[in-house]
Design a protein around this motif. Structure first.
Motif, mmCIF file in Angstrom:
data_model
loop_
_atom_site.group_PDB
_atom_site.id
_atom_site.type_symbol
_atom_site.label_atom_id
_atom_site.label_comp_id
_atom_site.label_asym_id
_atom_site.label_seq_id
_atom_site.Cartn_x
_atom_site.Cartn_y
_atom_site.Cartn_z
ATOM 1 N N PRO A 85 73.850 40.205 -54.936
ATOM 2 C CA PRO A 85 74.692 39.186 -55.801
ATOM 3 C C PRO A 85 74.031 38.325 -56.664
ATOM 4 C CG PRO A 85 75.745 39.578 -53.845
ATOM 5 C CD PRO A 85 74.531 40.141 -53.481
ATOM 6 N N LEU A 86 72.947 37.381 -56.291
ATOM 7 C CA LEU A 86 72.386 36.587 -56.988
ATOM 8 C C LEU A 86 71.582 37.180 -58.287
ATOM 9 C CD1 LEU A 86 71.279 33.630 -57.466
ATOM 10 C CD2 LEU A 86 69.484 34.243 -55.824
ATOM 11 N N LEU A 87 70.893 38.370 -57.767
ATOM 12 C CA LEU A 87 70.119 39.043 -58.762
ATOM 13 C C LEU A 87 71.088 39.573 -59.775
ATOM 14 C CD1 LEU A 87 67.477 40.695 -56.564
ATOM 15 C CD2 LEU A 87 67.362 38.509 -57.717
ATOM 16 N N ARG A 88 72.216 40.027 -59.408
ATOM 17 C CA ARG A 88 73.178 40.613 -60.350
ATOM 18 C C ARG A 88 73.551 39.556 -61.368
ATOM 19 N NH1 ARG A 88 75.246 45.565 -59.773
ATOM 20 N NH2 ARG A 88 77.064 44.968 -61.031
ATOM 21 N N ARG A 89 73.858 38.155 -60.801
ATOM 22 C CA ARG A 89 74.114 37.132 -61.827
ATOM 23 C C ARG A 89 73.203 36.613 -62.687
ATOM 24 N NH1 ARG A 89 76.613 35.467 -57.040
ATOM 25 N NH2 ARG A 89 75.255 34.095 -56.426
ATOM 26 N N LEU A 90 71.799 37.139 -62.318
ATOM 27 C CA LEU A 90 70.585 36.826 -63.044
ATOM 28 C C LEU A 90 70.186 37.780 -64.006
ATOM 29 C CD1 LEU A 90 68.568 34.592 -60.591
ATOM 30 C CD2 LEU A 90 69.902 33.725 -62.302
ATOM 31 N N ALA A 91 70.958 38.736 -64.014
ATOM 32 C CA ALA A 91 70.429 40.123 -64.663
ATOM 33 C C ALA A 91 69.831 39.751 -66.133
ATOM 34 C CB ALA A 91 71.665 41.156 -64.669
ATOM 35 N N LEU A 92 70.457 39.265 -66.788
ATOM 36 C CA LEU A 92 70.123 39.289 -68.337
ATOM 37 C C LEU A 92 68.915 38.176 -68.447
ATOM 38 C CD1 LEU A 92 73.550 39.187 -70.352
ATOM 39 C CD2 LEU A 92 71.631 40.897 -70.030
ATOM 40 N N PRO A 93 68.898 36.927 -68.200
ATOM 41 C CA PRO A 93 67.629 36.068 -67.964
ATOM 42 C C PRO A 93 66.630 36.620 -67.152
ATOM 43 C CG PRO A 93 69.615 34.802 -66.990
ATOM 44 C CD PRO A 93 70.005 36.294 -67.288
ATOM 45 N N GLY A 94 66.904 37.304 -66.091
ATOM 46 C CA GLY A 94 65.783 37.542 -65.144
ATOM 47 C C GLY A 94 65.232 38.830 -65.429
ATOM 48 N N ARG A 95 65.736 39.621 -66.184
ATOM 49 C CA ARG A 95 65.071 41.245 -66.301
ATOM 50 C C ARG A 95 63.925 41.244 -66.463
ATOM 51 N NH1 ARG A 95 67.668 45.843 -66.149
ATOM 52 N NH2 ARG A 95 66.727 47.630 -67.394
ATOM 53 N N PRO A 96 63.275 40.429 -67.527
ATOM 54 C CA PRO A 96 61.804 40.647 -67.825
ATOM 55 C C PRO A 96 60.975 40.175 -66.875
ATOM 56 C CG PRO A 96 63.119 39.050 -69.517
ATOM 57 C CD PRO A 96 63.982 39.567 -68.473
ATOM 58 N N PHE A 97 61.432 39.003 -65.889
ATOM 59 C CA PHE A 97 60.838 38.611 -64.712
ATOM 60 C C PHE A 97 60.798 39.685 -63.584
ATOM 61 C CE2 PHE A 97 62.258 34.746 -66.708
ATOM 62 C CZ PHE A 97 61.040 34.065 -67.045
ATOM 63 N N PHE A 98 62.014 40.318 -63.498
ATOM 64 C CA PHE A 98 62.116 41.161 -62.334
ATOM 65 C C PHE A 98 61.207 42.690 -62.769
ATOM 66 C CE2 PHE A 98 66.882 39.847 -61.902
ATOM 67 C CZ PHE A 98 66.362 38.676 -61.373
ATOM 68 N N ARG A 99 61.121 42.766 -64.037
ATOM 69 C CA ARG A 99 60.106 44.073 -64.444
ATOM 70 C C ARG A 99 58.792 43.609 -64.157
ATOM 71 N NH1 ARG A 99 62.946 48.273 -66.170
ATOM 72 N NH2 ARG A 99 60.979 49.278 -66.821
ATOM 73 N N ALA A 100 58.564 42.304 -64.619
ATOM 74 C CA ALA A 100 56.991 41.989 -64.262
ATOM 75 C C ALA A 100 56.876 41.811 -62.780
ATOM 76 C CB ALA A 100 56.758 40.509 -64.936
ATOM 77 N N ASN A 101 57.696 41.596 -62.121
ATOM 78 C CA ASN A 101 57.361 41.280 -60.657
ATOM 79 C C ASN A 101 57.293 42.725 -59.935
ATOM 80 O OD1 ASN A 101 57.591 39.459 -58.453
ATOM 81 N ND2 ASN A 101 59.378 40.806 -57.576
ATOM 82 N N HIS A 102 57.969 43.689 -60.536
ATOM 83 C CA HIS A 102 57.712 45.129 -59.845
ATOM 84 C C HIS A 102 56.450 45.776 -60.315
ATOM 85 C CE1 HIS A 102 58.281 49.573 -59.926
ATOM 86 N NE2 HIS A 102 58.937 49.229 -58.934
ATOM 87 N N ALA A 103 55.970 45.271 -61.502
ATOM 88 C CA ALA A 103 54.799 45.797 -62.256
ATOM 89 C C ALA A 103 53.514 45.204 -61.304
ATOM 90 C CB ALA A 103 54.421 45.523 -63.572
ATOM 91 N N LEU A 104 53.499 43.935 -60.837
ATOM 92 C CA LEU A 104 52.653 43.418 -60.225
ATOM 93 C C LEU A 104 52.524 43.831 -58.803
ATOM 94 C CD1 LEU A 104 53.191 39.781 -61.171
ATOM 95 C CD2 LEU A 104 50.931 40.772 -61.676
ATOM 96 N N MET A 105 53.683 44.217 -58.139
ATOM 97 C CA MET A 105 53.673 44.903 -56.894
ATOM 98 C C MET A 105 53.091 46.122 -56.838
ATOM 99 S SD MET A 105 57.130 45.656 -54.519
ATOM 100 C CE MET A 105 56.861 46.799 -53.518
ATOM 101 N N MET A 106 53.402 46.919 -57.913
ATOM 102 C CA MET A 106 52.703 48.217 -58.103
ATOM 103 C C MET A 106 51.328 48.147 -58.207
ATOM 104 S SD MET A 106 55.485 49.985 -57.064
ATOM 105 C CE MET A 106 54.703 51.715 -57.536
ATOM 106 N N ARG A 107 50.724 47.171 -59.033
ATOM 107 C CA ARG A 107 49.345 47.073 -59.152
ATOM 108 C C ARG A 107 48.557 46.925 -57.924
ATOM 109 N NH1 ARG A 107 49.985 45.121 -64.559
ATOM 110 N NH2 ARG A 107 50.200 43.188 -63.701
ATOM 111 N N ALA A 108 49.280 45.882 -57.063
ATOM 112 C CA ALA A 108 48.639 45.625 -55.910
ATOM 113 C C ALA A 108 48.709 46.778 -54.916
ATOM 114 C CB ALA A 108 49.458 44.410 -55.176
ATOM 115 N N GLY A 109 49.863 47.481 -54.878
ATOM 116 C CA GLY A 109 50.195 48.628 -53.999
ATOM 117 C C GLY A 109 48.751 49.578 -54.348
#
Length: 156
Positions: A113-137
């Motif tokens: 629910p919290l991430l759904r509420r932040l969907a629009l403003p948070g989307r660039p941060f969520f994508r960047a967070n995923h990219a950082l995670m994948m690089r570290a992986g």
């Protein structure tokens, strides 16, 4: 476009043979040993588990993974995901150059629910967070495979 829907693609060139990469990726319970953002894996039988992930942003994602395809000959591992995110993820491992290429694809909908509420403003941060995670992986898996190769006495 649904702001809670994501498609991800990551390509990991790795300096190890494709079968060794595949074997490492199929051992999900070992991910926390080499992938810093995979904090915990609890196995649920042979074909499933609960995975807790936390990257740079200050929240954990918990998902239940259920294996839907395991095909070593094709180099494919696929799982259905439910929980904080719902959808599917797939690894495809193929020989590439002097090693292997691990292709990670994921298509998910955010359910937390919290991430759904932040969907629009948070989307660039969520994508960047995923990219950082994948690089570290990728870095973690490369180091893990190199250490395993040295333990077997292979040149790395």
């Amino acid at each position: 476009m649904d702001p809670n829907h994501y498609r991800f693609l990551s390509l990991w060139p790795l300096p190890a043979p494709a079968p060794a990469v595949y074997r490492a990726l199929e051992r999900v319970e070992d991910y926390p040993h080499w992938w810093p953002q995979v904090r915990e894996v609890t196995r649920l039988g042979e074909s499933g588990g609960i995975i807790r992930i936390r990257s740079l942003l200050p929240y954990d994602l918990t998902q239940t993974m259920r294996e839907t395809r395991r095909d070593p000959d094709a180099g494919v591992l696929e799982a259905a995901l439910s929980g904080d995110i719902e959808g599917w993820a797939r690894w495809t491992v193929v020989p590439h150059a002097a090693g292997a290429l691990a292709r990670y694809e994921q298509e998910v909908d955010v359910r937390r629910p919290l991430l759904r509420r932040l969907a629009l403003p948070g989307r660039p941060f969520f994508r960047a967070n995923h990219a950082l995670m994948m690089r570290a992986g990728r870095r973690g898996l490369a180091a893990h495979l190199a250490a395993a190769g040295r333990a077997r006495g292979e040149a790395v």
